[in-house]
Write an enzyme that holds these catalytic residues in place. Sequence first.
Site, mmCIF file in Angstrom:
data_model
loop_
_atom_site.group_PDB
_atom_site.id
_atom_site.type_symbol
_atom_site.label_atom_id
_atom_site.label_comp_id
_atom_site.label_asym_id
_atom_site.label_seq_id
_atom_site.Cartn_x
_atom_site.Cartn_y
_atom_site.Cartn_z
ATOM 1 N N ARG A 108 0.814 -1.233 0.037
ATOM 2 C CA ARG A 108 0.037 -0.005 0.076
ATOM 3 C C ARG A 108 0.783 1.349 -0.066
ATOM 4 O O ARG A 108 0.451 2.013 -0.907
ATOM 5 C CB ARG A 108 -1.045 -0.078 1.101
ATOM 6 C CG ARG A 108 -2.305 -0.883 1.093
ATOM 7 C CD ARG A 108 -2.827 -0.833 2.523
ATOM 8 N NE ARG A 108 -4.136 -1.759 2.301
ATOM 9 C CZ ARG A 108 -5.330 -1.165 1.732
ATOM 10 N NH1 ARG A 108 -5.389 0.157 1.261
ATOM 11 N NH2 ARG A 108 -6.368 -1.881 1.710
ATOM 12 N N TYR A 217 0.880 -13.843 -0.245
ATOM 13 C CA TYR A 217 1.433 -13.432 -1.565
ATOM 14 C C TYR A 217 2.704 -12.708 -1.286
ATOM 15 O O TYR A 217 2.853 -12.047 -0.256
ATOM 16 C CB TYR A 217 0.322 -12.759 -2.319
ATOM 17 C CG TYR A 217 -0.163 -11.701 -1.878
ATOM 18 C CD1 TYR A 217 0.408 -10.322 -1.874
ATOM 19 C CD2 TYR A 217 -1.476 -11.686 -1.295
ATOM 20 C CE1 TYR A 217 -0.264 -9.088 -1.536
ATOM 21 C CE2 TYR A 217 -1.931 -10.739 -1.131
ATOM 22 C CZ TYR A 217 -1.608 -9.137 -0.956
ATOM 23 O OH TYR A 217 -2.205 -8.225 -0.587
ATOM 24 N N ASP A 294 -13.524 5.165 -0.429
ATOM 25 C CA ASP A 294 -14.326 4.695 0.900
ATOM 26 C C ASP A 294 -15.319 5.179 1.256
ATOM 27 O O ASP A 294 -16.224 5.194 2.202
ATOM 28 C CB ASP A 294 -13.412 3.884 1.716
ATOM 29 C CG ASP A 294 -12.589 2.666 1.374
ATOM 30 O OD1 ASP A 294 -13.028 2.023 0.371
ATOM 31 O OD2 ASP A 294 -11.724 2.539 2.174
#
Length: 391
Positions: A108, A217, A294
């Site tokens: 991120r 991952y 969001d």
Amino acid sequence: MDAPTDVVVAGGGIGGLANAFALASAGFTVRVMERAAEFAEVGAGLQMAPNATRVLAGWGLLDEVLAAGVTPRRLQFKDALDGSALTHLALDEDFTGRYHAPYVVIHRSDLLDILARACERAGVEMVPGCEVHDVVDGPDAAVVRSSLGRHRARLVIVADGLHSRLRARFSDDRPVCSGYVAYRGAIPVERLGRELDPETASDVVVHVGPGCHLVQYPLRRGEIFNTVAVFRSPAYERGERDWGGPEELDAAFARCSPGVREGLTSLWRDRRWPMYDRLPIANWTDGRVVLTGDAAHPMLQYLAQGACQAIEDAHHLTAELAAAGRDRWTEALQRYEAARTTRTAWIQETARTWGEMWHVDGVGRLLRNELFRRRDPRDYTHIDDLYAVRA
């Protein structure tokens, strides 16, 4: 009186900076106000599907994203209890050709840094340490009241996240707690204390189990290994104020396979993220104020579409405003609202359903596993609506 800025963006996360960059690149003057002292993201990995990476490619940012991230080989689902393989989606040339963009996993903070640098190159005015309190609409401009004074803008984009203060202008709703909590970890591979098998080192692996799941991952060119563990909290269901602690984490995964339990050792245990979304709302525009990201459509993470949809928002809003001309922004905002509320509401609702499917037990688990195992790995039926090029 000074002329108003074209656009003020309230919030400097991924959605806010995506909007700022896209609008600045289209010729608008943009100021971003971020309440934190710096433009930074807290968290770990992020999955970027082709519906978002296509936009990043169009913005000229995909090469930077690819250099900072990883293009996984497959998206693979396993049963968390017995470790058996259920189904997979190859993220290969056929996949990339079908959707005209790759699937990328990225930290991120790396994505936010890329967007922040892009905004600076595009001439966006970045204002950290500036909390937006409210917005007062006017005939010629909106007045943004902030901790650093008042600012005038022709349009205010609300990108202040799940707990958006400015969303109250549109709805009196509140975030909805799912009763699930996430633990995350992003650990340098050299510090894991174990060798990663080729599958784990190259795939996005999702272990689905009763009331819990684990996702793993690689990140940052394979140098970091990302783990996310999510589980339903019995303490939350009992109404306790302190819920989702490490003891519940261990208990939730106690029935799982040894490989899944080993994955818990890669988590940060000193922090946790309760999982919230909101119900969809149909109105995102009010005069000179518009919702995005969001603040508009917070969703549970089961489809890995939160950041992707924020990027879609930015692309669509910029296209509408640029096409409309400066005298027809009202109509442009209405078109943006009509298109985006419909799509994101479907994704919010589908994410909830997908999460329920992941977490079933008993007969439900057996049926889900059988359906997954029967799926043709080249069947794109259930992802075309998410990833395909849209008119």
